[in-house]
Design a protein around this motif. Structure first.
Motif, PDB file in Angstrom:
ATOM      1  N   MET A   1      20.926  36.786  16.142  1.00 25.21           N
ATOM      2  CA  MET A   1      19.772  36.221  15.476  1.00 25.21           C
ATOM      3  C   MET A   1      18.508  36.883  16.021  1.00 25.21           C
ATOM      4  O   MET A   1      18.479  37.336  17.153  1.00 25.21           O
ATOM      5  N   LYS A   2      17.480  36.922  15.167  1.00 21.73           N
ATOM      6  CA  LYS A   2      16.211  37.538  15.538  1.00 21.73           C
ATOM      7  C   LYS A   2      15.096  36.506  15.437  1.00 21.73           C
ATOM      8  O   LYS A   2      15.084  35.668  14.536  1.00 21.73           O
ATOM      9  N   ALA A  26      19.905  31.591   6.588  1.00 23.99           N
ATOM     10  CA  ALA A  26      20.389  30.894   7.778  1.00 23.99           C
ATOM     11  C   ALA A  26      19.359  31.023   8.888  1.00 23.99           C
ATOM     12  O   ALA A  26      18.821  32.110   9.125  1.00 23.99           O
ATOM     13  N   TYR A  27      19.069  29.910   9.561  1.00 23.76           N
ATOM     14  CA  TYR A  27      18.081  29.914  10.635  1.00 23.76           C
ATOM     15  C   TYR A  27      18.459  28.882  11.692  1.00 23.76           C
ATOM     16  O   TYR A  27      19.330  28.038  11.483  1.00 23.76           O
ATOM     17  N   VAL A  50      16.319  33.723  12.776  1.00 28.19           N
ATOM     18  CA  VAL A  50      17.068  33.918  11.533  1.00 28.19           C
ATOM     19  C   VAL A  50      18.173  34.949  11.764  1.00 28.19           C
ATOM     20  O   VAL A  50      18.085  35.783  12.665  1.00 28.19           O
ATOM     21  N   GLU A  51      19.191  34.868  10.930  1.00 25.69           N
ATOM     22  CA  GLU A  51      20.294  35.828  11.006  1.00 25.69           C
ATOM     23  C   GLU A  51      19.744  37.238  10.778  1.00 25.69           C
ATOM     24  O   GLU A  51      18.827  37.440   9.974  1.00 25.69           O
ATOM     25  N   ALA A  52      20.285  38.200  11.474  1.00 26.44           N
ATOM     26  CA  ALA A  52      19.799  39.578  11.400  1.00 26.44           C
ATOM     27  C   ALA A  52      19.847  40.131   9.976  1.00 26.44           C
ATOM     28  O   ALA A  52      18.937  40.853   9.562  1.00 26.44           O
ATOM     29  N   ASP A  53      20.882  39.778   9.215  1.00 27.87           N
ATOM     30  CA  ASP A  53      21.001  40.333   7.861  1.00 27.87           C
ATOM     31  C   ASP A  53      19.981  39.753   6.883  1.00 27.87           C
ATOM     32  O   ASP A  53      19.742  40.335   5.833  1.00 27.87           O
ATOM     33  N   PHE A  55      16.793  38.898   8.048  1.00 25.20           N
ATOM     34  CA  PHE A  55      15.527  38.956   8.767  1.00 25.20           C
ATOM     35  C   PHE A  55      14.398  39.562   7.928  1.00 25.20           C
ATOM     36  O   PHE A  55      13.302  39.005   7.852  1.00 25.20           O
TER      37      PHE A  55
END
Length: 75
Positions: A1-2, A26-27, A50-53, A55
């Motif tokens: 996650m970022k 997704a967060y 948030v999920e990297a994909d 972001f």
């Protein structure tokens, strides 16, 4: 996650959560429960991750909502 946003502003957190939910991203709000330890003095900011994909989409969503100044700098 970022990490997307870091803030103590609970209204901002609620608004960002609503935006992310409606976009289906997704967060996770990290450090939300630390306020019980700190006595709600706002010493520790909450982090919205948030999920990297998703972001880039999340950043664009925040900018479109006028929240670009709240975004964490890109690394």
């Amino acid at each position: 996650m970022k990490e997307l946003i870091r803030t103590n502003n609970m209204v901002l957190i609620s608004y960002v959560e609503t935006l992310l939910k409606s976009a289906g991203l997704a967060y996770f709000v990290a450090d939300r429960n630390i306020s019980a330890t700190e006595g709600s003095i706002g010493l520790f900011p909450k982090r919205i991750l948030v999920e990297a994909d998703g972001f880039d989409e999340a950043r664009a969503l925040m900018q479109d909502a006028g929240l670009g100044d709240e975004l964490r700098p890109l690394k």
